[in-house]
Motif scaffolding. Structure first.
Motif, PDB file in Angstrom:
ATOM      1  N   SER A 319       0.811  -1.218   0.000  1.00 28.18           N
ATOM      2  CA  SER A 319       0.000   0.000   0.000  1.00 28.18           C
ATOM      3  C   SER A 319       0.843   1.267   0.000  1.00 28.18           C
ATOM      4  N   GLU A 320       2.176   1.141   0.106  1.00 30.13           N
ATOM      5  CA  GLU A 320       3.053   2.295  -0.080  1.00 30.13           C
ATOM      6  C   GLU A 320       3.471   2.427  -1.545  1.00 30.13           C
ATOM      7  N   THR A 321       3.253   1.374  -2.312  1.00 28.94           N
ATOM      8  CA  THR A 321       3.617   1.373  -3.725  1.00 28.94           C
ATOM      9  C   THR A 321       2.398   1.598  -4.610  1.00 28.94           C
ATOM     10  N   ILE A 322       1.277   0.979  -4.246  1.00 30.02           N
ATOM     11  CA  ILE A 322       0.023   1.061  -4.992  1.00 30.02           C
ATOM     12  C   ILE A 322      -1.035   1.639  -4.057  1.00 30.02           C
ATOM     13  N   VAL A 323      -1.842   2.562  -4.560  1.00 35.52           N
ATOM     14  CA  VAL A 323      -2.836   3.209  -3.701  1.00 35.52           C
ATOM     15  C   VAL A 323      -3.927   2.219  -3.305  1.00 35.52           C
ATOM     16  N   GLU A 324      -4.095   2.051  -2.013  1.00 38.06           N
ATOM     17  CA  GLU A 324      -5.143   1.174  -1.503  1.00 38.06           C
ATOM     18  C   GLU A 324      -6.503   1.834  -1.700  1.00 38.06           C
ATOM     19  N   PHE A 325      -7.492   1.031  -2.054  1.00 39.06           N
ATOM     20  CA  PHE A 325      -8.836   1.550  -2.271  1.00 39.06           C
ATOM     21  C   PHE A 325      -9.377   2.168  -0.977  1.00 39.06           C
ATOM     22  N   GLN A 326     -10.147   3.216  -1.155  1.00 36.33           N
ATOM     23  CA  GLN A 326     -10.838   3.890  -0.052  1.00 36.33           C
ATOM     24  C   GLN A 326      -9.853   4.498   0.959  1.00 36.33           C
ATOM     25  N   THR A 327      -8.702   4.987   0.430  1.00 32.99           N
ATOM     26  CA  THR A 327      -7.734   5.690   1.273  1.00 32.99           C
ATOM     27  C   THR A 327      -7.393   7.039   0.637  1.00 32.99           C
ATOM     28  N   PRO A 328      -6.897   8.000   1.430  1.00 34.93           N
ATOM     29  CA  PRO A 328      -6.547   9.321   0.886  1.00 34.93           C
ATOM     30  C   PRO A 328      -5.369   9.240  -0.070  1.00 34.93           C
ATOM     31  N   HIS A 329      -5.471   9.985  -1.164  1.00 33.88           N
ATOM     32  CA  HIS A 329      -4.376  10.078  -2.126  1.00 33.88           C
ATOM     33  C   HIS A 329      -4.525  11.363  -2.922  1.00 33.88           C
ATOM     34  N   LEU A 330      -3.509  12.210  -2.848  1.00 32.45           N
ATOM     35  CA  LEU A 330      -3.471  13.466  -3.593  1.00 32.45           C
ATOM     36  C   LEU A 330      -4.697  14.345  -3.320  1.00 32.45           C
TER      37      LEU A 330
END
Length: 563
Positions: A319-330
């Protein structure tokens, strides 16, 4: 081959309208005849060969870690040939850089009477490091290549033939050894980003590993470790952000600066659509499935893996390499689910149209995945990124040391410690606390080889090491002959996957001995969509073709087999 290189830096231009002697060399301009006569001029020449253009990393898109909608590359479609732009550019720039390094070395005697020996040594160390690094790139990608260490005349450069890579390798070692002897251990607080003693040792270990020269790789990596200069950065996810610079983990990197017009400009292909990007170049499902579970087992062996929640109970690097679903990103909650038509904007606190689901945006990520590693929120400001180009970091030295010892069957506590240091950092625990993470304890060579390869893939995804790993391990013919897959089109996705409760993966794919996932059962059942057919021709593609135009202008230069 236009190898001859005359380094010309224009300091100013003298405009004269009156009659003048055209044979005079304007004092305001550098020339090959008058350059290299001062410390400043040599320093400028060395700065030039540390430019980004001479230090490309192998692209992730040449591997099984990457998808680009329904596209492939010349490597992943087996269409690579001597006219491919990357082949031309890498070959040309490598020899251009080598020629400039050779020219510096050939001209150091001009300043031998005016500079202290320590300064001369540093200049020699830089030039020999660069030359060795460039030849390392050439023999690892092309095999036997043209080799020279002098300043060539133009006519001579058109007559050279290949030198055996084993011969070149020994000279590469000599250059790295000399660089390690002459370069400083560090530059302290200086902004200098040139090579150091540790960089020379680490790069020597890398090319030795690529050439399966295990003893040399072991010794060089160990010497780098024993310098005591480097350590793993505490936070794996933070390590790759543009704000994180000059860490003790970085051994050799090329800096970027928007202010100096040196930046990564292809950001929109990696930024999510809600943040103004395209999310077109994405991690593959193959990569997602390669991350081990928190019990240290692959997903097809671990009882902890749930295909419907693929990020749960996984190595933290997932999850540090690929964005986990339903998490904050950008600044947004990332959710590609076809029924998530609206999404929370964390900047405004309100919901808005979700352009990261293909229900709203046809060209949102075709497989639902987007990159997180190194992707900064500040990329969205001007779509220019100044993350350092991480050529080599301490985690790689630890794993190179471990791999070399495994291949030599010299398996001891130092091997387990090296792997466990890297793995424990991901869990942010001390590696000696074996109960706090899935520590490696086996001493079986076959098992350790498999563990080491999985560790490298988890640790270095999106950093440019995967391509040479699958080449040197001779597994490209397996992993690159498997197709890439993604989600069904929206209506079919709802009907066949979402409504029956099978989101995200309808089932758990099997993982083979090379760490490759098998999605064909899901595809044959009509549950997923094939995005592209990959192809790798093992009869020739383990080496690159020499540029066609070089073959045409040099009758002594023989093309690599199969091209």
């Amino acid at each position: 081959m236009k190898i001859k290189s005359i380094f010309i830096i224009t300091i100013g231009v003298l405009f004269i309208t009156a009659c003048t002697d055209l044979n005079l060399n304007p004092l305001s301009e550098g020339s090959s005849e008058s350059w290299y006569s001062s410390e400043t001029e040599i320093d400028m020449a060395l700065n030039d060969i540390y430019r980004e253009v001479f230090w490309p990393v192998d692209y992730t898109e040449w591997t099984d870690d990457w998808t680009y909608r329904e596209g492939t590359t010349p490597i992943t479609s087996a269409t690579i040939n001597g006219e491919w732009g990357t082949v031309l550019e890498w070959w040309r720039n490598s020899y251009k850089c080598i020629s400039r390094a050779n020219t510096v070395l050939a001209n150091l005697d001009k300043v031998s009477d005016i500079l202290p020996q320590a300064r001369l040594d540093a200049f020699e160390g830089d030039a020999r490091f660069v030359r060795a690094a460039q030849y390392s790139k050439l023999i690892s990608h092309w095999g036997d290549v043209i080799y020279f260490t002098n300043v060539l005349g133009l006519e001579e450069s058109f007559t050279l033939s290949k030198t055996d890579k084993a011969t070149i390798l020994q000279d590469i070692y000599s250059d790295f050894d000399a660089a390690a002897e002459k370069l400083p251990v560090s530059y302290g607080s200086s902004a200098n980003k040139r090579a150091t003693k540790g960089a020379a040792l680490a790069m020597k270990a890398r090319i030795a590993l690529y050439m399966e020269d295990w003893s040399v790789a072991r010794d060089a990596a160990q010497a780098c470790m024993e310098l005591g200069t480097y350590e793993l950065y505490a936070d794996f996810g933070e390590l790759f952000l543009s704000k994180t610079k000059n860490t003790k983990e970085s051994i050799f990197s090329i800096p970027r600066s928007v202010e100096l017009d040196q930046f990564f400009g292809d950001t929109k292909n990696y930024i999510t659509r809600n943040s103004g990007g395209w999310a077109a170049k994405d991690p593959s499902w193959d990569l997602l499935c390669s991350f081990l579970c928190t019990d240290g087992l692959p997903i097809d062996e671990s009882p902890l893996f749930d295909p419907h929640e693929p990020f749960k109970n996984r190595d933290p690097r997932c999850s540090e390499t690929i964005v986990e679903f339903q998490t904050p990103h950008l600044g947004y909650i990332y959710q590609p689910h076809p029924d998530s038509l609206n999404v929370l904007n964390l900047k405004t606190g309100s919901y808005q149209k979700n352009n990261d689901t293909r229900s709203n945006a046809l060209y949102a990520s075709f497989n639902g995945l987007v990159w997180k590693k190194g992707i900064d929120e500040d990329w969205s400001d001007d779509f220019k990124a100044e993350n350092e180009i991480m050529i080599l970091r301490f985690a790689d030295v630890l794993l190179m040391y471990a791999e070399a010892k495994i291949e030599l069957n010299e398996i001891d506590d130092s091997v387990l410690d090296a792997i466990n240091q890297v793995r424990a950092r991901a869990y942010q625990v001390d590696y000696t606390n074996l109960s706090a993470y899935p520590a490696v304890t086996t001493t079986d060579q076959t098992e350790l080889r498999k563990i080491l390869r999985a560790e490298r893939r988890m640790e270095f995804a999106f950093e440019g090491t995967r391509y040479m790993d699958i080449i040197r391990w001779r597994i490209a013919e397996n992993v690159l002959n498997k197709d890439t897959y993604g989600m069904l089109d929206v209506d079919d996705l709802r009907e066949k996957v979402v409504n029956p409760g099978l989101w995200f993966f309808p089932s758990t794919p099997d993982i083979d001995e090379d760490g490759a996932a098998d999605f064909t059962p899901m595809y044959n059942a009509g549950m997923i969509k094939r995005l592209a057919q990959r192809d790798f021709d093992a009869t020739k593609q383990y080496l690159w073709p020499i540029p066609t135009k070089e073959i045409l202008i040099n009758s002594n230069l023989e093309q690599n087999p199969g091209y």
